[in-house]
Motif scaffolding. Structure first.
Motif, PDB file in Angstrom:
ATOM      1  N   ARG A   1     -29.936   4.640 -43.688  1.00 37.97           N
ATOM      2  CA  ARG A   1     -30.067   5.328 -44.979  1.00 37.97           C
ATOM      3  C   ARG A   1     -28.934   4.948 -45.928  1.00 37.97           C
ATOM      4  O   ARG A   1     -29.151   4.784 -47.133  1.00 37.97           O
TER       5      ARG A   1
ATOM      6  N   GLN B   1     -38.186   9.147 -23.962  1.00 35.43           N
ATOM      7  CA  GLN B   1     -39.293  10.045 -23.608  1.00 35.43           C
ATOM      8  C   GLN B   1     -39.885   9.633 -22.263  1.00 35.43           C
ATOM      9  O   GLN B   1     -39.681   8.509 -21.805  1.00 35.43           O
TER      10      GLN B   1
ATOM     11  N   VAL C   1     -36.646   0.849 -42.620  1.00 35.86           N
ATOM     12  CA  VAL C   1     -36.367  -0.123 -41.561  1.00 35.86           C
ATOM     13  C   VAL C   1     -37.422  -1.239 -41.625  1.00 35.86           C
ATOM     14  O   VAL C   1     -38.567  -0.997 -42.012  1.00 35.86           O
ATOM     15  N   ASN C   2     -37.021  -2.452 -41.272  1.00 32.90           N
ATOM     16  CA  ASN C   2     -37.967  -3.565 -41.330  1.00 32.90           C
ATOM     17  C   ASN C   2     -38.789  -3.715 -40.051  1.00 32.90           C
ATOM     18  O   ASN C   2     -39.917  -4.182 -40.091  1.00 32.90           O
ATOM     19  N   ASN C   3     -38.167  -3.350 -38.933  1.00 32.75           N
ATOM     20  CA  ASN C   3     -38.920  -3.361 -37.688  1.00 32.75           C
ATOM     21  C   ASN C   3     -38.244  -2.453 -36.674  1.00 32.75           C
ATOM     22  O   ASN C   3     -37.097  -2.048 -36.869  1.00 32.75           O
ATOM     23  N   TYR C   4     -38.977  -2.149 -35.604  1.00 32.60           N
ATOM     24  CA  TYR C   4     -38.508  -1.133 -34.654  1.00 32.60           C
ATOM     25  C   TYR C   4     -38.857  -1.606 -33.250  1.00 32.60           C
ATOM     26  O   TYR C   4     -40.011  -1.928 -32.961  1.00 32.60           O
ATOM     27  N   ILE C   5     -37.849  -1.691 -32.396  1.00 31.97           N
ATOM     28  CA  ILE C   5     -38.073  -2.133 -31.014  1.00 31.97           C
ATOM     29  C   ILE C   5     -37.632  -1.013 -30.072  1.00 31.97           C
ATOM     30  O   ILE C   5     -36.531  -0.484 -30.212  1.00 31.97           O
TER      31      ILE C   5
ATOM     32  N   GLN D   1     -44.750  -0.119 -27.674  1.00 34.66           N
ATOM     33  CA  GLN D   1     -44.336  -1.128 -28.663  1.00 34.66           C
ATOM     34  C   GLN D   1     -45.538  -1.604 -29.495  1.00 34.66           C
ATOM     35  O   GLN D   1     -45.409  -1.808 -30.703  1.00 34.66           O
TER      36      GLN D   1
ATOM     37  N   ILE E   1     -46.189   0.827 -32.211  1.00 31.37           N
ATOM     38  CA  ILE E   1     -45.160   0.710 -33.253  1.00 31.37           C
ATOM     39  C   ILE E   1     -45.493  -0.493 -34.141  1.00 31.37           C
ATOM     40  O   ILE E   1     -45.458  -0.408 -35.369  1.00 31.37           O
TER      41      ILE E   1
ATOM     42  N   LYS F   1     -39.236   4.181 -40.577  1.00 35.34           N
ATOM     43  CA  LYS F   1     -40.048   3.377 -41.516  1.00 35.34           C
ATOM     44  C   LYS F   1     -39.895   3.928 -42.944  1.00 35.34           C
ATOM     45  O   LYS F   1     -39.726   3.171 -43.889  1.00 35.34           O
TER      46      LYS F   1
ATOM     47  N   GLU G   1     -45.385   9.978 -22.712  1.00 39.94           N
ATOM     48  CA  GLU G   1     -45.187  10.570 -24.047  1.00 39.94           C
ATOM     49  C   GLU G   1     -44.610   9.569 -25.042  1.00 39.94           C
ATOM     50  O   GLU G   1     -44.721   9.749 -26.251  1.00 39.94           O
TER      51      GLU G   1
ATOM     52  N   LEU H   1     -32.857  13.580 -35.517  1.00 43.69           N
ATOM     53  CA  LEU H   1     -33.944  13.159 -34.622  1.00 43.69           C
ATOM     54  C   LEU H   1     -33.425  12.462 -33.370  1.00 43.69           C
ATOM     55  O   LEU H   1     -33.910  11.397 -32.994  1.00 43.69           O
TER      56      LEU H   1
ATOM     57  N   LYS I   1     -40.044   8.512 -29.783  1.00 43.30           N
ATOM     58  CA  LYS I   1     -40.996   9.491 -30.310  1.00 43.30           C
ATOM     59  C   LYS I   1     -41.598   8.934 -31.595  1.00 43.30           C
ATOM     60  O   LYS I   1     -40.880   8.299 -32.394  1.00 43.30           O
ATOM     61  N   THR I   2     -42.855   9.219 -31.821  1.00 43.77           N
ATOM     62  CA  THR I   2     -43.520   8.720 -33.021  1.00 43.77           C
ATOM     63  C   THR I   2     -42.771   9.167 -34.281  1.00 43.77           C
ATOM     64  O   THR I   2     -42.646   8.411 -35.241  1.00 43.77           O
ATOM     65  N   GLU I   3     -42.250  10.415 -34.255  1.00 43.29           N
ATOM     66  CA  GLU I   3     -41.549  10.927 -35.450  1.00 43.29           C
ATOM     67  C   GLU I   3     -40.319  10.072 -35.781  1.00 43.29           C
ATOM     68  O   GLU I   3     -39.970   9.915 -36.950  1.00 43.29           O
ATOM     69  N   ASN I   4     -39.689   9.497 -34.756  1.00 44.87           N
ATOM     70  CA  ASN I   4     -38.528   8.624 -35.000  1.00 44.87           C
ATOM     71  C   ASN I   4     -38.967   7.343 -35.719  1.00 44.87           C
ATOM     72  O   ASN I   4     -38.332   6.916 -36.680  1.00 44.87           O
ATOM     73  N   VAL I   5     -40.054   6.767 -35.229  1.00 43.83           N
ATOM     74  CA  VAL I   5     -40.543   5.515 -35.818  1.00 43.83           C
ATOM     75  C   VAL I   5     -40.940   5.755 -37.282  1.00 43.83           C
ATOM     76  O   VAL I   5     -40.579   4.981 -38.173  1.00 43.83           O
TER      77      VAL I   5
ATOM     78  N   ASN J   1     -33.830  12.479 -30.158  1.00 49.00           N
ATOM     79  CA  ASN J   1     -34.717  12.975 -29.112  1.00 49.00           C
ATOM     80  C   ASN J   1     -34.454  12.326 -27.760  1.00 49.00           C
ATOM     81  O   ASN J   1     -34.807  12.871 -26.725  1.00 49.00           O
TER      82      ASN J   1
ATOM     83  N   ILE K   1     -43.992   6.369 -27.385  1.00 47.82           N
ATOM     84  CA  ILE K   1     -44.865   5.490 -28.164  1.00 47.82           C
ATOM     85  C   ILE K   1     -44.680   4.054 -27.645  1.00 47.82           C
ATOM     86  O   ILE K   1     -43.564   3.627 -27.349  1.00 47.82           O
TER      87      ILE K   1
ATOM     88  N   TYR L   1     -29.680   5.745 -37.638  1.00 43.92           N
ATOM     89  CA  TYR L   1     -30.582   6.267 -38.668  1.00 43.92           C
ATOM     90  C   TYR L   1     -29.799   6.555 -39.954  1.00 43.92           C
ATOM     91  O   TYR L   1     -30.229   6.199 -41.059  1.00 43.92           O
ATOM     92  N   GLU L   2     -28.611   7.143 -39.789  1.00 47.03           N
ATOM     93  CA  GLU L   2     -27.751   7.404 -40.957  1.00 47.03           C
ATOM     94  C   GLU L   2     -27.273   6.083 -41.559  1.00 47.03           C
ATOM     95  O   GLU L   2     -27.204   5.933 -42.786  1.00 47.03           O
TER      96      GLU L   2
ATOM     97  N   LEU M   1     -48.004   0.232 -36.632  1.00 45.19           N
ATOM     98  CA  LEU M   1     -47.483   1.001 -37.771  1.00 45.19           C
ATOM     99  C   LEU M   1     -46.806   0.102 -38.806  1.00 45.19           C
ATOM    100  O   LEU M   1     -46.778   0.391 -39.998  1.00 45.19           O
ATOM    101  N   PHE M   2     -46.240  -1.000 -38.304  1.00 39.59           N
ATOM    102  CA  PHE M   2     -45.543  -1.916 -39.217  1.00 39.59           C
ATOM    103  C   PHE M   2     -46.472  -3.021 -39.719  1.00 39.59           C
ATOM    104  O   PHE M   2     -46.039  -3.902 -40.459  1.00 39.59           O
TER     105      PHE M   2
END
Lengths: 127, 190
Positions: free
Chosen positions: A71, B174, A104-108, B182, B185, A100, B178, B169, A92-96, B171, B180, A67-68, B188-189
């Motif tokens: 950034r 999960q 980030v361009n995408n998240y797996i 794929q 996600i 974003k 709980e 973050l 966790k949703t907060e991470n996604v 975490n 999320i 994440y750092e 969202l994108f």
């Protein structure tokens, strides 16, 4: 637009097994120029010495997290357009949402399969 | 010590004229006996914790077992991946030699998978140790009516780790219900 299989890819993960898995998947997809780094700090140093077409990074690493790293990349004028995919167990949703927002361009989420990785690379690199 | 706390009013100094030295002494003696009884009770409960057994035997054993599980899974993963890589990179020319190589590597994969039985047993021991720890701590906490300090973690290194986790973050994975998915996600994108 076809995928540029010659583009250099940087895989960032502190688990060598995961690096090996992603390397093999990328190899199966046809990518040959794959480098790796075990944390954000090492990755950032590599990004400053070679132009990568894609960064695939884990989130949870020491001392610099993915994440750092994201950034830092987005804040760097020379690197800010480098496509960046987060591949992580952080589910966790907060991470996604945070990733974003950071650009980030995408998240797996792990565990993932070759098809998911391929789809995301195509989406990010414009196939 | 609710019984002692409740006596606060009773032990308030009375006017000198009302004082009966004998009953004062009796009151103080009774209260000291209650304190002594409470201390004995806490000592008994601390003994029941069997803390020495926990930190000398069960926790180090659990620690070692988990270390062994990590090593065994890493070693098995390495063996399985090496076998798969050999198959993927096979340079055998004929079907017969290729078949022989694949069969040999598949056998190696089966052998490597035997780690699961042993790690399963090791993890069971860790689960048992954690169960014991939970049981004893919970019994102790309710026996002495313990309340958690509001000051936060006592260990400064742990406090730093917690702060880092919160800021970055971290975490971790999960539970399935709980986490999320794929597909969500991807939505969202867009």
């Amino acid at each position: 637009m076809a995928l540029d299989l010659s583009m250099p890819i940087l895989v960032v993960d502190d688990y060598q097994t995961m690096v090996r898995i992603i390397r093999n998947l990328l190899k199966q997809l046809g990518f040959e120029d794959v480098d790796d780094a075990s944390d954000g700090t090492t990755a950032l140093a590599k990004l400053k010495t070679k132009k990568y077409g894609l960064v695939i990074s884990d989130w949870n690493m020491e001392p610099m997290t993915g994440y750092e790293l994201l950034r830092h990349v987005r804040a760097d004028e020379a690197l800010r357009t480098t496509p960046f995919i987060m591949v992580t167990a952080e589910s966790k949703t907060e991470n996604v949402i945070a990733a974003k927002k950071a650009g980030v361009n995408n998240y797996i989420v792990k565990p993932f399969n070759a098809a998911t990785l391929k789809t995301k690379i195509e989406a990010v690199c414009g196939a | 010590m609710p019984a002692i706390a409740a006596k606060t009013n009773a032990t308030r100094p009375r006017r000198t004229a009302d004082r009966d030295p004998v009953s004062d002494v009796r009151l103080i003696t009774r209260e000291l006996a209650e304190v002594a009884e409470y201390i004995a009770h806490v000592k008994r409960e601390i003994g029941e914790l069997r803390a020495n057994e926990l930190y000398r035997e069960r926790i180090p054993t659990a620690h070692d077992e988990l270390g062994s599980v990590v090593n065994a899974t890493a070693s098995a993963t390495h063996a399985i991946m090496a076998a798969a890589e050999e198959i993927l990179c096979s340079q055998e020319d004929t079907f017969e030699t290729y078949k022989e190589q694949v069969e040999s590597r598949v056998l190696a994969i089966f052998e490597a998978c035997s780690f699961q039985d042993i790690t399963g047993q090791r993890i069971s021991r860790v689960v048992e140790a954690l169960g014991q720890l939970e049981k004893r701590l919970s019994r102790f906490a309710s026996a002495v009516n313990a309340r958690d300090s509001e000051k936060g973690p006592v260990d400064p290194e742990d406090a730093l780790r917690q702060a880092r986790k919160e800021i970055l973050l971290l975490n971790g994975p999960q539970d399935e219900d709980e986490a999320i998915a794929q597909d969500d996600i991807d939505a969202l994108f867009g």
